[in-house]
Design an enzyme around this catalytic site. Structure first.
Site, mmCIF file in Angstrom:
data_model
loop_
_atom_site.group_PDB
_atom_site.id
_atom_site.type_symbol
_atom_site.label_atom_id
_atom_site.label_comp_id
_atom_site.label_asym_id
_atom_site.label_seq_id
_atom_site.Cartn_x
_atom_site.Cartn_y
_atom_site.Cartn_z
ATOM 1 N N SER A 22 0.856 -1.179 0.000
ATOM 2 C CA SER A 22 0.000 0.000 0.000
ATOM 3 C C SER A 22 0.893 1.230 0.000
ATOM 4 C CB SER A 22 -0.881 0.002 1.255
ATOM 5 O OG SER A 22 -1.496 1.257 1.452
ATOM 6 N N TYR B 26 -1.774 -0.344 10.449
ATOM 7 C CA TYR B 26 -1.781 -0.640 9.017
ATOM 8 C C TYR B 26 -0.524 -0.085 8.354
ATOM 9 C CZ TYR B 26 -3.491 -1.075 4.222
ATOM 10 O OH TYR B 26 -3.631 -1.407 2.892
#
Length: 275
Positions: free
Chosen positions: A157, A170
């Site tokens: 990501s 995250y």
């Protein structure tokens, strides 16, 4: 001849979203595919269970992938559980052959600020996104090295390189995944094994829509989900949301012999966005 004819791939998180689209692309390119995701047996599929596929979806995914002419194995896979990993890989090996390709697409997220962040939620996200990829790689990398050919694709990501408020676990997990990618690439390079991370911005999947819906509900401003999705699209320089098929197309190319020199890279698909 298809570029991945005769190859065998294992895709974690492969029953839904980006993982499923990657499985389709690899099967279309000729690979046999073993797909696994955490499968929820919870009655009513409420709360956290709603984020995961149910047993009926396994059958639908299997039939979809078999339409490409591939050997297919689909089943429950919890990348946090070593016993489940061993059982899944043994069944996948029997059905599809030893894995030449590993795609680590299993992942989870939840918003919570650092101040007051619970240990339980932190450990769940890290254990799934980072430790899960490590466990799968540790299990399958030796075979690839022994056969002198392999591809490991980690789905990362933009969070790996850009912080984002209320997403510490995250962001940390994806930063760690980038470090793991580079180490695996160096270990595999002398043996024909490449390892690459694909790092998209927002990708339009059911998981994204669920996350955005939670944000909308928490805001309490009366925005609809579709309005919120449109706002996200407008913030992107291309004024759109990246589609999972774009991730899948790149993954399929990276698994081909044409991409054998591409390793230790973090390839972003962002439409020009930073996050």
């Amino acid at each position: 001849m298809k570029p991945l004819q005769g190859r065998s791939a294992v895709i974690t998180g492969g029953l839904t979203g980006q993982g499923l689209e990657i499985a389709k692309a690899l099967a279309e390119a000729g690979a046999h595919v073993a797909v696994g995701s955490y499968v929820s047996e919870a009655s009513g599929r409420r709360g956290d269970a709603a984020a995961y596929p149910d047993p009926q979806e396994i059958t639908a995914v299997r039939e979809t992938l078999q339409d490409f002419g591939a050997k297919v194995f689909a089943g429950h896979l919890d990348v946090r559980d070593l016993k489940v990993i061993d059982e899944f890989i043994a069944a996948a090996d029997k059905a599809c052959g030893p894995a030449d390709i590993l795609v680590n697409a299993a992942g989870t997220t939840a918003e919570q600020p650092v101040s007051g962040h619970s240990d339980e939620l932190w450990l769940k996200i890290i254990d799934t996104n980072l430790n899960g990829a490590f466990r799968m790689t540790r299990k399958l990398l030796p075979g690839m090295i022994g056969r002198h050919w392999g591809r490991i694709i980690n789905i990362g990501s933009t969070a790996a390189t850009v912080g984002w408020k209320d997403n510490p676990a995250y962001c940390a997990s994806k930063s760690g995944l980038l470090g793991l990618t580079r180490c695996v690439a160096l270990e595999g390079a002398p043996h024909g094994v490449a390892c690459v991370m694909i790092s998209p911005t927002w990708v339009e999947t059911e998981l994204m829509r669920r996350n955005v819906a939670q944000v909308v509900a928490r805001e309490g401003k009366g925005r609809t989900l579709e309005e919120a999705m449109a706002d996200i699209a407008q913030q992107n320089p291309q004024q759109r949301i990246i589609q999972p098929q774009e991730i899948a197309a790149l993954a399929a190319f990276l698994c081909s012999d044409a991409a054998r020199g591409i390793t230790a890279e973090n390839i972003q698909i962002t439409g020009g966005a930073l996050w």
